[in-house]
Design a protein around this motif. Structure first.
Motif, mmCIF file in Angstrom:
data_model
loop_
_atom_site.group_PDB
_atom_site.id
_atom_site.type_symbol
_atom_site.label_atom_id
_atom_site.label_comp_id
_atom_site.label_asym_id
_atom_site.label_seq_id
_atom_site.Cartn_x
_atom_site.Cartn_y
_atom_site.Cartn_z
ATOM 1 N N VAL A 1 0.607 -1.211 0.131
ATOM 2 C CA VAL A 1 0.035 -0.157 0.102
ATOM 3 C C VAL A 1 0.928 1.253 -0.096
ATOM 4 C CG1 VAL A 1 -2.048 -1.118 1.115
ATOM 5 C CG2 VAL A 1 -0.118 -0.003 2.416
ATOM 6 N N SER A 2 2.043 1.163 0.352
ATOM 7 C CA SER A 2 3.049 2.353 0.176
ATOM 8 C C SER A 2 3.759 2.563 -1.033
ATOM 9 C CB SER A 2 3.929 2.159 1.493
ATOM 10 O OG SER A 2 3.467 2.003 2.568
ATOM 11 N N GLY A 3 3.364 1.772 -2.243
ATOM 12 C CA GLY A 3 3.891 2.151 -3.527
ATOM 13 C C GLY A 3 5.169 1.121 -3.640
ATOM 14 N N ASN A 4 4.926 -0.035 -2.936
ATOM 15 C CA ASN A 4 6.346 -0.922 -2.953
ATOM 16 C C ASN A 4 7.496 -0.363 -2.242
ATOM 17 O OD1 ASN A 4 4.827 -3.095 -4.251
ATOM 18 N ND2 ASN A 4 5.170 -2.064 -6.291
ATOM 19 N N GLN A 5 7.180 0.542 -1.570
ATOM 20 C CA GLN A 5 8.317 0.949 -0.544
ATOM 21 C C GLN A 5 8.516 0.217 0.794
ATOM 22 O OE1 GLN A 5 8.376 5.173 -0.111
ATOM 23 N NE2 GLN A 5 10.312 5.290 0.920
ATOM 24 N N ALA A 6 9.549 -0.562 1.167
ATOM 25 C CA ALA A 6 9.629 -1.294 2.254
ATOM 26 C C ALA A 6 9.638 -0.443 3.500
ATOM 27 C CB ALA A 6 10.856 -2.159 2.292
ATOM 28 N N PRO A 7 8.945 -1.030 4.645
ATOM 29 C CA PRO A 7 8.940 -0.149 5.817
ATOM 30 C C PRO A 7 10.492 -0.394 6.320
ATOM 31 C CG PRO A 7 7.869 -2.161 6.254
ATOM 32 C CD PRO A 7 7.922 -2.089 4.551
ATOM 33 N N PRO A 8 10.576 0.494 7.341
ATOM 34 C CA PRO A 8 12.051 0.351 8.164
ATOM 35 C C PRO A 8 12.194 -1.174 8.723
ATOM 36 C CG PRO A 8 10.567 1.773 9.234
ATOM 37 C CD PRO A 8 9.997 1.688 8.044
ATOM 38 N N SER A 9 13.440 -1.369 8.658
ATOM 39 C CA SER A 9 13.632 -2.932 9.044
ATOM 40 C C SER A 9 13.500 -3.169 10.349
ATOM 41 C CB SER A 9 15.188 -3.284 8.769
ATOM 42 O OG SER A 9 15.988 -2.361 9.452
ATOM 43 N N SER A 10 13.454 -2.153 11.540
ATOM 44 C CA SER A 10 13.155 -2.110 12.761
ATOM 45 C C SER A 10 12.121 -1.228 13.223
ATOM 46 C CB SER A 10 14.463 -2.322 13.733
ATOM 47 O OG SER A 10 15.128 -1.159 13.643
ATOM 48 N N VAL A 11 11.448 -1.364 14.134
ATOM 49 C CA VAL A 11 10.668 -0.374 14.631
ATOM 50 C C VAL A 11 11.238 0.793 15.263
ATOM 51 C CG1 VAL A 11 8.701 -0.029 16.312
ATOM 52 C CG2 VAL A 11 9.152 -2.224 15.555
ATOM 53 N N PRO A 12 10.919 2.109 14.800
ATOM 54 C CA PRO A 12 11.589 3.419 15.124
ATOM 55 C C PRO A 12 11.505 3.386 16.489
ATOM 56 C CG PRO A 12 10.061 3.598 13.259
ATOM 57 C CD PRO A 12 9.886 2.271 13.727
ATOM 58 N N ALA A 13 12.738 3.757 17.332
ATOM 59 C CA ALA A 13 12.920 3.937 18.695
ATOM 60 C C ALA A 13 11.684 4.640 19.426
ATOM 61 C CB ALA A 13 14.332 4.266 19.215
ATOM 62 N N GLY A 14 11.580 5.913 18.652
ATOM 63 C CA GLY A 14 10.453 6.840 19.150
ATOM 64 C C GLY A 14 9.232 6.182 19.215
ATOM 65 N N LEU A 15 8.767 5.332 18.255
ATOM 66 C CA LEU A 15 7.299 4.852 18.199
ATOM 67 C C LEU A 15 7.395 3.783 19.193
ATOM 68 C CD1 LEU A 15 4.786 4.308 16.365
ATOM 69 C CD2 LEU A 15 5.895 2.693 15.197
ATOM 70 N N GLN A 16 8.421 2.860 19.562
ATOM 71 C CA GLN A 16 8.537 1.957 20.423
ATOM 72 C C GLN A 16 8.113 2.362 21.720
ATOM 73 O OE1 GLN A 16 9.403 -1.444 19.237
ATOM 74 N NE2 GLN A 16 8.902 -2.186 21.362
ATOM 75 N N LYS A 17 8.833 3.683 22.014
ATOM 76 C CA LYS A 17 9.015 3.910 23.257
ATOM 77 C C LYS A 17 7.617 4.627 23.670
ATOM 78 C CE LYS A 17 11.273 7.490 26.227
ATOM 79 N NZ LYS A 17 12.238 8.603 25.882
ATOM 80 N N LEU A 18 6.905 5.725 22.574
ATOM 81 C CA LEU A 18 5.559 6.226 22.927
ATOM 82 C C LEU A 18 4.510 5.409 22.834
ATOM 83 C CD1 LEU A 18 6.368 9.460 20.727
ATOM 84 C CD2 LEU A 18 6.251 9.256 23.313
ATOM 85 N N ALA A 19 4.684 3.877 22.140
ATOM 86 C CA ALA A 19 3.454 3.182 22.101
ATOM 87 C C ALA A 19 2.992 2.385 23.385
ATOM 88 C CB ALA A 19 4.037 1.929 21.110
ATOM 89 N N THR A 20 4.146 2.622 24.354
ATOM 90 C CA THR A 20 3.640 1.874 25.660
ATOM 91 C C THR A 20 3.219 3.119 26.761
ATOM 92 O OG1 THR A 20 6.007 2.269 26.367
ATOM 93 C CG2 THR A 20 5.350 0.071 25.507
ATOM 94 N N LEU A 21 3.166 4.368 26.321
ATOM 95 C CA LEU A 21 2.770 5.229 27.164
ATOM 96 C C LEU A 21 1.432 5.324 27.584
ATOM 97 C CD1 LEU A 21 4.102 8.864 26.224
ATOM 98 C CD2 LEU A 21 4.460 7.805 28.327
ATOM 99 N N TRP A 22 0.588 4.874 26.602
ATOM 100 C CA TRP A 22 -1.008 4.760 27.061
ATOM 101 C C TRP A 22 -1.480 3.432 26.182
ATOM 102 C CZ3 TRP A 22 -5.170 6.248 29.771
ATOM 103 C CH2 TRP A 22 -6.308 6.146 28.894
ATOM 104 N N THR A 23 -2.248 2.556 27.291
ATOM 105 C CA THR A 23 -3.120 1.483 26.625
ATOM 106 C C THR A 23 -4.435 1.848 26.603
ATOM 107 O OG1 THR A 23 -1.253 0.190 27.690
ATOM 108 C CG2 THR A 23 -3.414 -1.044 27.005
ATOM 109 N N ALA A 24 -5.095 1.762 25.566
ATOM 110 C CA ALA A 24 -6.451 2.036 25.360
ATOM 111 C C ALA A 24 -7.317 1.100 25.958
ATOM 112 C CB ALA A 24 -6.629 2.046 24.014
ATOM 113 N N PRO A 25 -8.432 1.698 26.738
ATOM 114 C CA PRO A 25 -9.330 0.637 27.487
ATOM 115 C C PRO A 25 -10.098 -0.356 26.346
ATOM 116 C CG PRO A 25 -10.343 2.783 27.460
ATOM 117 C CD PRO A 25 -8.655 3.137 26.931
#
Lengths: 366, 280
Positions: A294-318
């Protein structure tokens, strides 16, 4: 049906207090608009009447007796908003003074009997009575069904409240911490008694009283309205008619309700929205391939970006993915999420308006 | 004279049981008013502290998930009752036995229906009691008993008008407080009116009443009460107008907190907090 303390979890009690509080606030505003300064004596005396009706033994066919709640009669005479207040006041007096029903569960009891019961009773009565004559037998049948259906609707809601307790609140060993029966036990257990005895008691008292009023006090069936301080008269028109919302507002609520019902359509959409990927999506090879396509055959980054990884755990939706953990049906999860979202905004708006009005006009006290 | 029908039930049993029920409601309230005047621990505290403290402890009972927490709160409730000169015999009769009967009956099937490791099996009947079932029944009964003890002790030791004033000082809308006060006042009048109607009917009834006659009598009594209620609300409203009521409610709250009230409030807070921590 008066739920005592200890049967419902603190979060269930708090949720139902919030729902009931919005009902009380809305009904107090509407009732004051209709009855003006006569609101307090009318609702108080009617609540006292409801209290006594709840104490009466209603003889039933078969030799047994049952107790009615009086919600059918209250909704027919006062309209749904007036009935909410009168029945809630009665339930509060019973809980605070006579120990009938709990303090922490008062919100739940008011929600079940006063709010659900009043609206169902009023809706059924208006639907069946239609535009029939006030002295027609159809009104008696309508009152009986209004009483019967309303008390059973209230019992069903109470049964659902009981039934979700073991599902949501249990310890590590699986011991239910509050009401112990799941939905498949709680619903039949509650409904058998209400479909047979309590429902019939409510039907008998509602029909009997409407029949009595048709012969002895017809004006009460037309509805009670105040036309100014000091002068009260019985006027034509059904109770509650004057308390209707403005047409545009009513249309808005209907639209919101319709949209809420349509929310499960979201299940039809496959995959996740572009750019809304979680860190788990970026680790999953299958999802990574989809993201690349869906991104025009552009591969996503090989590992999860550090910022995304860190912020994703800040809040867990109910309700992650619009599907609360305790709900198995995805469609019901969507519907529940929609109801929660709309309810949250309605309650927030109400609180904001109350706080705003208090800030503008400080309350005077002697 | 009342005609007898096919399904005949004694008129005495029906009318008298209704009268007994109405009288029970009245006497229950009178017991409360009497106990509230006795000197005791709760009676000496500011009503706001009593209401807040007991509400906190009741919430703590509901929040507690472990026996230790709920049992300790039950001991606190009983100690407060004794220190407030509430008779344990009347508490047992009015609260403990009633709650045990009601909640016990509801909770009993959970012994067998709750899945878990069996601790006792009834041979031949293929039913067993699970450890989880026994624990959930005990938790439910104990929690209901403790919460009911707290609220009953509060009601027995606090006059109704003090509870209402305390609720007002907790920012309950004045309209709601006034409605609660007026409803409480007119509940007794309505009970008295219903009582008189049933008594007068009883004095004029000989023979027995059929089922349909009894139903008619009950619904007509309720209908007359409804008409009287609406009339009464009109009269009360006119009386309020004559005293200067213009739709605004002003309530006097003349309570003053003393050092012992602050100490009691701290004790209530610490007890509730400790119980919630133990029972988490």
């Amino acid at each position: 049906m008066h739920i005592p303390d200890g049967y419902l979890s603190p979060s269930t009690c708090a949720t139902l207090y919030v729902l009931s509080a919005s009902g009380w606030y809305g009904s107090l505003k509407r009732i004051k608009r209709v009855f003006a300064s006569r609101t307090i004596p009318l609702i108080s005396v009617f609540a006292a009447f409801s209290f006594v009706v709840m104490m009466l033994n209603v003889p039933l066919p078969g030799g047994t007796t049952g107790h009615a709640v009086g919600v059918g009669v209250a909704a027919i005479v006062l309209g749904p908003w007036g009935a909410i207040l009168a029945i809630s006041i009665t339930l509060a007096i019973q809980a605070l003074f006579f120990g009938d029903g709990g303090i922490t569960t008062l919100g739940a009891n008011c929600f079940n009997m006063a709010i659900v019961g009043s609206f169902v009773a009023y809706g059924v009565y208006r639907w069946i009575a239609g535009k029939s004559e006030l002295i027609s037998r159809r009104r008696i049948v309508a009152a009986a069904l209004a009483g019967y259906v309303s008390i059973n609707a209230a019992a069903l809601v109470a049964a659902i409240e009981f039934g979700i307790q073991p599902l949501l609140f249990h310890d590590a060993n699986g011991t239910p911490l509050y009401a112990p029966y799941s939905l498949h036990v709680a619903i039949p257990a509650m409904m058998i008694g209400h479909l047979t005895i309590a429902g019939i008691a409510e039907a008998v008292i509602s029909a009997g009283m409407v029949s009595y009023l048709q012969t002895a006090d017809l004006g009460v069936l037309r509805g009670i309205k105040s036309v100014g301080p000091g002068s009260v008269q019985i006027v034509s028109g059904a109770p509650g008619e004057s308390s209707k919302a403005e047409p545009s507002q009513r249309r808005l609520w209907w639209t919101v309700a319709l949209l809420m019902l349509c929310t499960p359509v979201g299940i039809l959409a496959a995959g996740s929205a572009w750019g809304e990927w979680s860190s788990a999506d970026l680790k999953n090879p299958h999802k990574r391939a989809q993201i690349g396509v869906v991104s025009g055959n552009q591969a996503p980054p090989s590992s999860v970006p550090a910022g995304l990884q860190k912020l994703a755990t800040l809040w867990t939706a109910p309700f992650p993915g619009y599907a609360p953990r305790f709900v198995r049906s995805q469609a019901f999860g969507y519907l529940l999420s929609a109801m929660f979202g709309v309810g949250f905004f309605v309650v927030t708006s109400l609180i904001t308006s109350v706080v705003g009005s208090k800030w503008k006009r400080p309350e005077r006290q002697l | 004279m009342e005609a007898s029908g096919t399904t005949v039930v004694s008129r005495a049993s029906f009318i008298e049981s209704t009268l007994r029920g109405l009288a029970r409601g009245m006497s229950k309230a009178l017991v409360s008013e009497h106990a509230a005047t006795r000197p005791g621990l709760l009676q000496q505290l500011d009503p706001r502290v009593r209401v807040i403290g007991v509400l906190l402890l009741t919430v703590a009972v509901v929040v507690c998930r472990r026996f230790e927490g709920i049992v300790s709160l039950m001991m606190v409730a009983t100690s407060i009752a004794v220190a407030s000169r509430v008779s344990l015999a009347s508490l047992a009769k009015r609260v403990w036995l009633v709650t045990l009967g009601f909640t016990g009956l509801i909770a009993l099937p959970a012994l067998f229906l709750t899945p878990g490791e069996p601790v006792f099996a009834l041979q031949g009947l293929h039913i067993s009691i699970s450890a989880q079932g026994a624990r959930t029944v005990a938790l439910l009964v104990l929690r209901a008993e403790t919460a009911a003890t707290f609220t009953t002790v509060l009601v027995l030791c606090t006059p109704w008008n003090h509870i209402l004033k305390a609720l007002r000082s907790l920012h309950l809308p004045p309209e709601v407080v006034t409605m609660l006060a007026m409803t409480h006042r007119y509940v007794f009048l309505m009970i008295e009116t219903a009582n008189q109607m049933f008594e007068s009917r009883q004095s004029r009834t000989i023979g027995t009443l059929s089922g349909s006659e009894r139903r008619k009598m009950t619904t007509r009594t309720a209908g007359v009460l409804l008409s009287k209620s609406i009339e009464l609300s009109h009269e009360v409203y006119l009386a309020m107008l004559s005293r200067g009521y213009r739709g605004e409610i002003h309530l006097l709250t003349d309570f003053r907190l003393r050092p012992r009230d602050y100490m009691a409030l701290t004790a209530f807070l610490m007890t509730a907090g400790l119980a919630m921590w133990v029972g988490r």
